[in-house]
Scaffold this motif. Structure first.
Motif, PDB file in Angstrom:
ATOM      1  N   LEU A  17       0.819  -1.216   0.000  1.00  0.00           N
ATOM      2  CA  LEU A  17       0.000   0.000   0.000  1.00  0.00           C
ATOM      3  C   LEU A  17       0.855   1.270   0.000  1.00  0.00           C
ATOM      4  O   LEU A  17       0.575   2.215  -0.736  1.00  0.00           O
ATOM      5  CB  LEU A  17      -0.968  -0.013   1.184  1.00  0.00           C
ATOM      6  CG  LEU A  17      -2.107  -1.041   1.063  1.00  0.00           C
ATOM      7  CD1 LEU A  17      -2.841  -1.189   2.382  1.00  0.00           C
ATOM      8  CD2 LEU A  17      -3.084  -0.654  -0.036  1.00  0.00           C
ATOM      9  N   ALA A  21       1.423   3.723  -3.331  1.00  0.00           N
ATOM     10  CA  ALA A  21       1.116   5.157  -3.199  1.00  0.00           C
ATOM     11  C   ALA A  21       2.207   5.974  -3.898  1.00  0.00           C
ATOM     12  O   ALA A  21       1.925   6.965  -4.583  1.00  0.00           O
ATOM     13  CB  ALA A  21       1.020   5.545  -1.727  1.00  0.00           C
ATOM     14  N   LYS A  25       2.131   8.301  -7.614  1.00  0.00           N
ATOM     15  CA  LYS A  25       2.663   9.656  -7.813  1.00  0.00           C
ATOM     16  C   LYS A  25       3.627   9.690  -8.993  1.00  0.00           C
ATOM     17  O   LYS A  25       3.610  10.628  -9.801  1.00  0.00           O
ATOM     18  CB  LYS A  25       3.355  10.142  -6.535  1.00  0.00           C
ATOM     19  CG  LYS A  25       3.647  11.638  -6.545  1.00  0.00           C
ATOM     20  CD  LYS A  25       2.347  12.442  -6.594  1.00  0.00           C
ATOM     21  CE  LYS A  25       2.615  13.941  -6.631  1.00  0.00           C
ATOM     22  NZ  LYS A  25       1.356  14.711  -6.731  1.00  0.00           N
ATOM     23  N   ILE A  68      -4.992   1.698  -8.726  1.00  0.00           N
ATOM     24  CA  ILE A  68      -4.306   2.984  -8.556  1.00  0.00           C
ATOM     25  C   ILE A  68      -4.003   3.629  -9.912  1.00  0.00           C
ATOM     26  O   ILE A  68      -4.218   4.829 -10.104  1.00  0.00           O
ATOM     27  CB  ILE A  68      -3.023   2.797  -7.719  1.00  0.00           C
ATOM     28  CG1 ILE A  68      -3.412   2.645  -6.240  1.00  0.00           C
ATOM     29  CG2 ILE A  68      -2.062   3.956  -7.893  1.00  0.00           C
ATOM     30  CD1 ILE A  68      -2.272   2.371  -5.311  1.00  0.00           C
ATOM     31  N   LYS A  72      -5.697   7.111 -11.133  1.00  0.00           N
ATOM     32  CA  LYS A  72      -4.920   8.287 -11.550  1.00  0.00           C
ATOM     33  C   LYS A  72      -5.359   8.776 -12.929  1.00  0.00           C
ATOM     34  O   LYS A  72      -5.465   9.977 -13.176  1.00  0.00           O
ATOM     35  CB  LYS A  72      -3.418   7.963 -11.558  1.00  0.00           C
ATOM     36  CG  LYS A  72      -2.757   8.098 -10.206  1.00  0.00           C
ATOM     37  CD  LYS A  72      -2.829   9.537  -9.700  1.00  0.00           C
ATOM     38  CE  LYS A  72      -2.298   9.667  -8.279  1.00  0.00           C
ATOM     39  NZ  LYS A  72      -2.564  11.008  -7.718  1.00  0.00           N
ATOM     40  N   GLU A 206       4.025  11.048   0.034  1.00  0.00           N
ATOM     41  CA  GLU A 206       2.832  10.246  -0.265  1.00  0.00           C
ATOM     42  C   GLU A 206       2.592   9.199   0.832  1.00  0.00           C
ATOM     43  O   GLU A 206       1.464   8.747   1.023  1.00  0.00           O
ATOM     44  CB  GLU A 206       2.983   9.536  -1.618  1.00  0.00           C
ATOM     45  CG  GLU A 206       2.984  10.465  -2.819  1.00  0.00           C
ATOM     46  CD  GLU A 206       1.716  11.293  -2.929  1.00  0.00           C
ATOM     47  OE1 GLU A 206       0.616  10.706  -2.902  1.00  0.00           O
ATOM     48  OE2 GLU A 206       1.823  12.534  -3.026  1.00  0.00           O
ATOM     49  N   LYS A 209       0.255  10.273   3.688  1.00  0.00           N
ATOM     50  CA  LYS A 209      -1.123  10.370   3.189  1.00  0.00           C
ATOM     51  C   LYS A 209      -1.815   9.005   3.166  1.00  0.00           C
ATOM     52  O   LYS A 209      -3.039   8.917   3.242  1.00  0.00           O
ATOM     53  CB  LYS A 209      -1.138  10.967   1.775  1.00  0.00           C
ATOM     54  CG  LYS A 209      -0.651  12.403   1.694  1.00  0.00           C
ATOM     55  CD  LYS A 209      -0.605  12.863   0.243  1.00  0.00           C
ATOM     56  CE  LYS A 209       0.045  14.229   0.110  1.00  0.00           C
ATOM     57  NZ  LYS A 209       0.195  14.638  -1.306  1.00  0.00           N
ATOM     58  N   ALA A 210      -1.024   7.958   3.019  1.00  0.00           N
ATOM     59  CA  ALA A 210      -1.597   6.613   2.904  1.00  0.00           C
ATOM     60  C   ALA A 210      -1.700   5.889   4.247  1.00  0.00           C
ATOM     61  O   ALA A 210      -2.243   4.781   4.311  1.00  0.00           O
ATOM     62  CB  ALA A 210      -0.756   5.779   1.938  1.00  0.00           C
ATOM     63  N   THR A 214      -4.126   2.553   5.227  1.00  0.00           N
ATOM     64  CA  THR A 214      -3.325   1.338   5.404  1.00  0.00           C
ATOM     65  C   THR A 214      -3.563   0.724   6.777  1.00  0.00           C
ATOM     66  O   THR A 214      -3.764  -0.493   6.902  1.00  0.00           O
ATOM     67  CB  THR A 214      -1.823   1.667   5.217  1.00  0.00           C
ATOM     68  OG1 THR A 214      -1.634   2.209   3.910  1.00  0.00           O
ATOM     69  CG2 THR A 214      -0.968   0.424   5.383  1.00  0.00           C
ATOM     70  N   ALA A 290      -6.834   1.029  -1.135  1.00  0.00           N
ATOM     71  CA  ALA A 290      -5.789   1.807  -1.810  1.00  0.00           C
ATOM     72  C   ALA A 290      -6.396   2.960  -2.606  1.00  0.00           C
ATOM     73  O   ALA A 290      -5.906   4.092  -2.561  1.00  0.00           O
ATOM     74  CB  ALA A 290      -4.974   0.897  -2.733  1.00  0.00           C
ATOM     75  N   ASN A 293      -7.713   5.798  -0.487  1.00  0.00           N
ATOM     76  CA  ASN A 293      -6.661   6.694   0.013  1.00  0.00           C
ATOM     77  C   ASN A 293      -6.484   7.876  -0.944  1.00  0.00           C
ATOM     78  O   ASN A 293      -6.140   8.980  -0.533  1.00  0.00           O
ATOM     79  CB  ASN A 293      -5.328   5.949   0.148  1.00  0.00           C
ATOM     80  CG  ASN A 293      -5.262   5.108   1.409  1.00  0.00           C
ATOM     81  OD1 ASN A 293      -6.004   5.343   2.359  1.00  0.00           O
ATOM     82  ND2 ASN A 293      -4.385   4.119   1.426  1.00  0.00           N
ATOM     83  N   MET A 294      -6.724   7.623  -2.230  1.00  0.00           N
ATOM     84  CA  MET A 294      -6.615   8.674  -3.244  1.00  0.00           C
ATOM     85  C   MET A 294      -7.891   9.503  -3.338  1.00  0.00           C
ATOM     86  O   MET A 294      -7.842  10.699  -3.611  1.00  0.00           O
ATOM     87  CB  MET A 294      -6.337   8.047  -4.620  1.00  0.00           C
ATOM     88  CG  MET A 294      -4.963   7.446  -4.781  1.00  0.00           C
ATOM     89  SD  MET A 294      -4.856   6.409  -6.273  1.00  0.00           S
ATOM     90  CE  MET A 294      -5.402   7.545  -7.541  1.00  0.00           C
TER      91      MET A 294
END
Length: 332
Positions: A17, A21, A25, A68, A72, A206, A209-210, A214, A290, A293-294
């Motif tokens: 995770l 992340a 990015k 993910i 994005k 990042e 932020k996760a 997690t 996951a 989280n975004m």
């Protein structure tokens, strides 16, 4: 040994995770998501094609990575305005793609390691295809009402950062290689991230932020293993169908482990149930955690259920499509 196995799962998930992340990015910074703006069809059809793409990616990549990457791309092409129902569909697409592949999901990899043939697991694709046709069409139209993929002149001259693409490729290759050789993809991911950091900037911020998402997933996995589930019901298509709903709230890794130990399942049906079933609630799969989280709006369970209702419908219909097409064929 069970405690050791549990810690291994928790450490691996933590590494995955946090690592993915950072991958997200790098992928965002590469400019590739912007390029998809020109590649995808305009209107609701573009959203549907993106979901198909996510499912396809998930057949050979971990479903967390597929979710993910898809998230994005969606974030860019929809200018940050992503419908919760479409977020649910991204999660479902990543889980659908992984359900029939021994490389695309931890649960199917577990079956494969225990001697289940890849061909038996691949029957889950019948369910996955039926499911994505249902939820994909609905979610794409939900998304189109909020924000469509539109022609954007600013996206015509896109600069691709090939160093970032190389790092993304390195991370994914590291995950596959480490999973194949030592059964611990997180190690490969972090080796790749460190190598990548030597020749390109890495957004270490990042990781904080996760943390919240997690920790939440790890808590779910840990608590699931403590639940007193000594024996599962006798394997049948009916009980396997029910396991799909259980998988939405009970981590599918220990659930799959119990099923493998019990035996007597049709592995394609089990793979679809525990793999895709977790998509019905955002915390039912690691891909869901996951992605949330975004996109924090996905963490509203009521909103997720209300807007992602088509996932449950797709699961039910697709399961019965599987019964009609391939039938229930339990292992000896």
């Amino acid at each position: 040994h069970e405690a050791e196995g549990e810690w291994r799962i928790l450490l691996n998930l933590t590494g995955l995770l946090f690592g993915f992340a950072i991958l997200a990015k790098h992928f965002e910074s590469s400019g590739v998501p912007n390029a998809f703006h020109n590649f995808l069809p305009k209107g609701w059809q573009g959203g549907f094609v993106l979901l198909l793409l996510i499912a396809a990616i998930s057949t050979f990549l971990d479903n967390i990575a597929a979710a993910i990457i898809g998230g994005k791309i969606a974030q860019v092409v929809y200018k940050g305005r992503v419908h919760t129902g479409y977020l649910a569909a991204i999660i479902a697409a990543s889980n659908a793609g992984g359900a029939g592949s021994v490389l695309g999901d931890t649960t199917t990899t577990m079956m494969w390691i225990e001697g289940v043939s890849a061909l038996e697991v691949s029957n889950a694709f019948f369910g996955s295809i039926a499911a994505i046709l249902i939820f994909g069409m609905i979610a794409a139209q939900q998304q189109a009402k909020v924000q469509q993929i539109e022609l954007d002149e600013s996206m015509q001259d896109i600069k691709i950062d090939f160093k970032k693409i190389a790092i993304v490729g390195l991370i994914l290759a590291g995950a596959i290689l480490a999973n194949w050789t030592i059964g611990f993809p997180a190690i490969g991911i972090w080796v790749a991230i460190i190598i990548g950091a030597s020749f390109s900037n890495t957004n270490w911020d990042e990781i904080p932020k996760a943390i919240k998402g997690t920790v939440f997933l790890l808590s779910l996995v840990a608590s699931a293993s403590l639940m007193p589930v000594g024996d599962l019901p006798v394997p049948s298509w009916e009980t396997t169908f029910g396991l799909g709903f259980v998988s939405a709230v009970f981590d599918n890794i220990p659930l799959t482990k119990l099923c493998i130990e019990q035996g007597g399942y049709d592995w394609g049906f089990l793979a679809f149930a525990v793999g895709f079933g977790g998509s019905m609630i955002w915390f039912g799969s690691s891909a869901g955690v996951a992605l949330s989280n975004m996109f924090p709006q996905a963490k509203s369970t009521l909103s997720y259920l209300k807007n992602g209702w088509h996932i449950a419908v797709a699961y039910i219909v697709a399961f019965f499509v599987m019964l009609l097409v391939v039938g229930w064929n339990p292992s000896a």
